[in-house]
Design an enzyme around this catalytic site. Structure first.
Site, PDB file in Angstrom:
ATOM      1  N   SER A 161       0.810  -1.222   0.000  1.00  0.00           N
ATOM      2  CA  SER A 161       0.000   0.000   0.000  1.00  0.00           C
ATOM      3  C   SER A 161       0.840   1.268   0.000  1.00  0.00           C
ATOM      4  CB  SER A 161      -0.889  -0.003   1.248  1.00  0.00           C
ATOM      5  OG  SER A 161      -0.094  -0.275   2.386  1.00  0.00           O
TER       6      SER A 161
ATOM      7  N   THR B 283      -2.155   2.958   4.553  1.00  0.00           N
ATOM      8  CA  THR B 283      -1.294   4.143   4.481  1.00  0.00           C
ATOM      9  C   THR B 283      -0.412   4.219   5.725  1.00  0.00           C
ATOM     10  OG1 THR B 283      -2.880   5.433   3.215  1.00  0.00           O
ATOM     11  CG2 THR B 283      -1.359   6.686   4.593  1.00  0.00           C
TER      12      THR B 283
ATOM     13  N   THR C 229       1.322   6.832   0.664  1.00  0.00           N
ATOM     14  CA  THR C 229       0.423   5.744   0.266  1.00  0.00           C
ATOM     15  C   THR C 229       0.447   5.568  -1.238  1.00  0.00           C
ATOM     16  OG1 THR C 229      -1.848   4.914   0.517  1.00  0.00           O
ATOM     17  CG2 THR C 229      -1.631   7.208  -0.089  1.00  0.00           C
TER      18      THR C 229
ATOM     19  N   ARG D 207      -7.272   9.453  -9.494  1.00  0.00           N
ATOM     20  CA  ARG D 207      -7.858   9.643  -8.150  1.00  0.00           C
ATOM     21  C   ARG D 207      -6.759  10.034  -7.162  1.00  0.00           C
ATOM     22  NH1 ARG D 207      -7.089   7.233  -2.790  1.00  0.00           N
ATOM     23  NH2 ARG D 207      -9.069   7.397  -1.712  1.00  0.00           N
TER      24      ARG D 207
ATOM     25  N   THR E 178      -5.980   7.045   8.113  1.00  0.00           N
ATOM     26  CA  THR E 178      -5.780   5.943   7.174  1.00  0.00           C
ATOM     27  C   THR E 178      -7.112   5.255   6.970  1.00  0.00           C
ATOM     28  OG1 THR E 178      -4.649   3.845   6.735  1.00  0.00           O
ATOM     29  CG2 THR E 178      -5.007   4.411   9.049  1.00  0.00           C
ATOM     30  N   GLY E 179      -7.299   4.727   5.780  1.00  0.00           N
ATOM     31  CA  GLY E 179      -8.563   4.079   5.465  1.00  0.00           C
ATOM     32  C   GLY E 179      -9.160   4.717   4.234  1.00  0.00           C
TER      33      GLY E 179
HETATM   34  N1  ASP Z   1      -6.192   6.731   2.889  1.00  0.00           N
HETATM   35  C1  ASP Z   1      -5.661   6.112   1.703  1.00  0.00           C
HETATM   36  C2  ASP Z   1      -6.383   6.606   0.486  1.00  0.00           C
HETATM   37  O1  ASP Z   1      -7.572   6.791   0.538  1.00  0.00           O
HETATM   38  C3  ASP Z   1      -5.769   4.629   1.718  1.00  0.00           C
HETATM   39  C4  ASP Z   1      -5.017   3.946   2.818  1.00  0.00           C
HETATM   40  O2  ASP Z   1      -5.145   4.310   3.991  1.00  0.00           O
HETATM   41  O3  ASP Z   1      -4.261   3.010   2.492  1.00  0.00           O
HETATM   42  O4  ASP Z   1      -5.745   6.756  -0.521  1.00  0.00           O
END
Ligand code: ASP
Length: 288
Positions: free
Chosen positions: A51, A152, A170, A180, A203-204
């Site tokens: 990631s 992330t 990330t 995106r 993160t998320g």
């Molecule tokens: N927050 C990150 C994103 O939306 C994803 C992740 O936490 O891995 O790109």
């Protein structure tokens, strides 16, 4: 307790270990900014972390695009979005902060800038990640994809002098459209630092954090007197109640104050972060 460094997810533990000698330098001169950059670079280099950085998961066109940010305690910040071909996106973000007049560079312009200040171009898509990507594409064609991914790396640190900093990196959500950009490089959404209060990161599912400027909200609630735990929980509750996330969408928020207090909250179970301070290095699991 200071110094303290916290980093998201299990890969945060080796990241903290890599950064600890910088943060806890014997002369008491450890730099929070250098420490968070070192922590994030450590994860970016690891091809087994799917990631972030090298080995990061590609977008729907098969292109590995990186988002990263860094911020110090004087509201100085730098970010890159949709950067391709440079593994240490966090260091490019730091160069944006220190060597340009801008706060965010994206896409080809970010790459051109990185090359102009001495970064090297390389291939980030590893054979293992390519195989995983192809398997996911087959699942998608069969109608059974599981694209949830949210690892992330966010590192927040306060150094022996009380300076606080944050950094993040990330390769973004799996199955994202080309172009995106998530929350990670957006100051206030995926990362925010105020030297009088503390720092927060997310993160998320980035879109959830972007819709409410989640990291800035956490820090502002701490400024108004909330504990780090109450600040993180109240923002997560607000997202749950007012944004109606899908049941499989995770979002976690992590906060650190200038005094070294740490807390986190998450929409779903499964989030953990690494904490390192005078008591050692350890993982902390967060209940949803
Ligand atoms: N927050 C990150 C994103 O939306 C994803 C992740 O936490 O891995 O790109």
């Amino acid at each position: 307790m200071i110094p303290t460094i916290v980093s998201t997810w299990p890969h945060g533990l080796s990241a903290n270990r890599a950064a600890w000698p910088i943060l806890s330098a014997r002369d008491g001169d450890g730099s929070a900014m250098d420490a968070v950059e070192a922590a994030v670079r450590h994860v970016e280099s690891d091809p087994d972390v799917r990631s972030v950085g090298r080995g990061g998961y590609p977008d729907r066109l098969g292109r590995v695009t990186l988002d990263a940010a860094i911020m110090d305690d004087a509201f100085r910040c730098g970010s890159v979005a949709a950067l391709e071909g440079v593994v240490h996106a966090v260091s490019v973000a730091r160069a944006v902060m220190e060597r340009s007049e801008h706060a965010l560079l994206a896409g080809d312009g970010a790459l051109e800038f990185a090359l102009s200040v001495g970064f090297e171009r390389e291939r980030l898509l590893t054979a293992d990640t390519l195989a995983l990507y192809e398997a996911k594409q087959r699942e998608a064609r069969a109608g059974t994809p599981n694209f949830e991914s949210h690892d992330t790396v966010v590192s927040l640190a306060v150094d022996p002098s009380g300076h606080i900093a944050g950094a993040s990196s990330t390769s973004g959500l799996m199955n994202r459209l080309h172009g995106r950009v998530g929350d990670t490089p957006i100051i206030g959404s995926g990362l925010y630092v105020d030297g009088e209060v503390g720092a927060a990161g997310a993160t998320g599912h980035g879109e959830l954090a972007m819709r409410v400027a989640a990291s800035a909200l956490v820090v502002e609630r701490m400024r108004c007197g909330a504990s780090p735990l109450d600040a993180c929980r109240s923002v997560i509750d607000m997202i749950r109640d007012r944004l109606s996330p899908r049941p499989d969408q995770q979002l976690a928020l992590l906060a650190l104050t200038t005094k070294g207090e740490v807390a986190a909250a998450a929409l779903l179970p499964g989030f953990a972060y690494a904490q390192s301070d005078a008591e050692g290095h350890r993982m902390v699991s967060v209940e949803a």
